[in-house]
Design a protein around this motif. Sequence first.
Motif, PDB file in Angstrom:
ATOM      1  N   VAL A  81       1.030   3.589   8.580  1.00  0.00           N
ATOM      2  CA  VAL A  81       1.984   3.958   7.528  1.00  0.00           C
ATOM      3  C   VAL A  81       1.887   5.457   7.218  1.00  0.00           C
ATOM      4  O   VAL A  81       2.889   6.096   6.916  1.00  0.00           O
ATOM      5  CB  VAL A  81       1.749   3.101   6.256  1.00  0.00           C
TER       6      VAL A  81
ATOM      7  N   VAL B 142      -6.265   6.111  -1.026  1.00  0.00           N
ATOM      8  CA  VAL B 142      -5.659   5.066  -1.850  1.00  0.00           C
ATOM      9  C   VAL B 142      -5.309   3.825  -1.029  1.00  0.00           C
ATOM     10  O   VAL B 142      -4.667   2.918  -1.524  1.00  0.00           O
ATOM     11  CB  VAL B 142      -4.405   5.559  -2.624  1.00  0.00           C
ATOM     12  N   GLY B 143      -5.774   3.780   0.211  1.00  0.00           N
ATOM     13  CA  GLY B 143      -5.638   2.551   0.984  1.00  0.00           C
ATOM     14  C   GLY B 143      -4.375   2.429   1.807  1.00  0.00           C
ATOM     15  O   GLY B 143      -3.918   1.334   2.097  1.00  0.00           O
ATOM     16  N   THR B 144      -3.796   3.565   2.181  1.00  0.00           N
ATOM     17  CA  THR B 144      -2.634   3.517   3.059  1.00  0.00           C
ATOM     18  C   THR B 144      -3.131   3.374   4.495  1.00  0.00           C
ATOM     19  O   THR B 144      -4.048   4.084   4.893  1.00  0.00           O
ATOM     20  CB  THR B 144      -1.828   4.821   2.927  1.00  0.00           C
ATOM     21  N   SER B 145      -2.546   2.457   5.255  1.00  0.00           N
ATOM     22  CA  SER B 145      -3.024   2.268   6.632  1.00  0.00           C
ATOM     23  C   SER B 145      -2.580   3.453   7.482  1.00  0.00           C
ATOM     24  O   SER B 145      -1.594   4.127   7.181  1.00  0.00           O
ATOM     25  CB  SER B 145      -2.497   0.962   7.204  1.00  0.00           C
ATOM     26  N   ASN B 146      -3.343   3.687   8.544  1.00  0.00           N
ATOM     27  CA  ASN B 146      -3.060   4.849   9.393  1.00  0.00           C
ATOM     28  C   ASN B 146      -1.634   4.848   9.938  1.00  0.00           C
ATOM     29  O   ASN B 146      -0.983   5.885  10.006  1.00  0.00           O
ATOM     30  CB  ASN B 146      -4.050   4.901  10.551  1.00  0.00           C
TER      31      ASN B 146
ATOM     32  N   MET C  59      -3.792   9.926   0.907  1.00  0.00           N
ATOM     33  CA  MET C  59      -3.152   8.684   1.359  1.00  0.00           C
ATOM     34  C   MET C  59      -4.213   7.705   1.866  1.00  0.00           C
ATOM     35  O   MET C  59      -4.182   6.523   1.575  1.00  0.00           O
ATOM     36  CB  MET C  59      -2.178   8.982   2.488  1.00  0.00           C
ATOM     37  N   ARG C  60      -5.153   8.246   2.626  1.00  0.00           N
ATOM     38  CA  ARG C  60      -6.220   7.390   3.144  1.00  0.00           C
ATOM     39  C   ARG C  60      -7.049   6.817   2.007  1.00  0.00           C
ATOM     40  O   ARG C  60      -7.428   5.651   2.019  1.00  0.00           O
ATOM     41  CB  ARG C  60      -7.127   8.182   4.084  1.00  0.00           C
TER      42      ARG C  60
END
Lengths: 233, 298
Positions: free
Chosen positions: B216, B210-214, B207-208
């Motif tokens: 989210v 691929v650019g998911t914010s913490n 998740m991290r």
Amino acid sequence: MAFIELKNVYKVYNNGVSALADVNLEIEKNEFVFIIGESGSGKSTLIKLLYREEKPNKGTVFVGGINVSKLRNGNVYKLRRKVGVVFQDFKLLPKLTVYENIAYPLESYGMDSKEIREKVLDAVKRVGLKNKLRSYPNQLSGGEQQRVCIARAIVNKPKLIICDEPTGDLDPKMSREIMDVLEKINEEMGSTIIMATHDREIVDRMKKRVVTIHGGVVVSDKEKGSYIEHEDN
Amino acid sequence: MKIIRIFGRSFKDAFRSFFRNFSLSLASISCSAITLIIVAIAILFSFNVNNITANIEDVLTIVVFVNRDATDEQTTSLGNQIYSMDNVDTEKSKFNTKDEIKESLSNDESIKSVLDTLDENPLQSTYVIKVKDVSKISETAEEIKGFENVTSVKYGESLVNKLISMFDVIRNACYVAVILLIVVTAFLIANTIKITIFSRRQEINIMRLVGTSNTVIKMPFLIEGLLLGIVGAILPVLLTIFGYTFFYDYVGGSLFTQLVILVEPATIVYKTSIVLVLVGGIVGMFGSLNAVRKYLKI
């Protein structure tokens, strides 16, 4: 300023291993660059600095105007949304279907479902994955999984695509197919592609810019180079 | 709009992962359920100990015997003196004249026959005193002994003192036990959730990447933790409501003697249930959050 700029970059791991020493590198938009070197040469570290999986001990790393070396933990996601990463081991979420895997980044950005669907279908078309949208990763071949990984990397149309030995786990035929996909993306979408590899055949065949790393130091940087030439150096 | 979408998807993700990782969910739920059942028992027990203690304390009285020769005025003034004391509960205390006592004793024929042979009423008027703070009953009794026209003061000295210190110990032990159990539950639930999340650290890492914010990334785990905690509380809640009610009816509301009266189910089972759901939910949420946070540092 170049699209990607590394200045006097040093990286020493906590266990004392020096991975990179005084690396300077500039990469322009729309380039396709191979980073080659033997295992442990530092090419993976170099690649990881670009998407801030690692931080340099010294020196600066700029990617598309963002000072990656100074990026705070909580803001890393801002960089990663502009960079697509393709991994050797695909790193797909095993409990999500192909469609869900590719859509995942966009969903987590809060994009609306219709837009996501369009983008996912476009990405799927580019990597040539048909009729597999409802499959789970473990039902796919290695080559297909890598296509899913590439589709996920390009789904948000990033300006930069980083590939960390994407063909490392694939047989030569599948590797060639994956390289064709990447080359097409480079040409059609205008994305910059940086690929770490030690696959001679691919490097020799593609005739792209080749940066060679040995012992953490850039030992050569040639336009339209090949693997053999670098070994001779 | 974007926030609502992210929140909605977090909910969907939480439920999806709850079912797709069902064996691990089940492990977390059973762990929460078992520990919460123990917490429920401890809470119900301490409610009852409190109640029993209060009942017994209620029965404790000081009986003050008034000098037989005292005039009415002297008796009243003694009463005023006693009622003006801080520890005396004036509303629950009462005065019995010697005639009233004779009358109530006369219900027993044998006593009546003895009393009737005497010309004069041999009994003494009494003040039956209830105190506000039972732990100070000895001091109060001693003080009353010193008043004029008091012949003797009875309050079952040694027994009372022992009972009082025992109640204090039991009550405090119950409080400590409940708090300790809640802490232990928190640890157990948090740890089980940690294991659940440990098995998904790669997922978090992806998740991290691929650019998911913490924020989210954390949200579905937070909701999942809450869900695990609340679902884990269902069985303990049912056991509390139906189990305690069944037990109460089975023993007829009191244990061993009429002195040990249990608290009525309706007054405590719902309170206890709310505590259980809150403990489960909050602990689940924070346990989950804490575990995820560990994998968000790079």
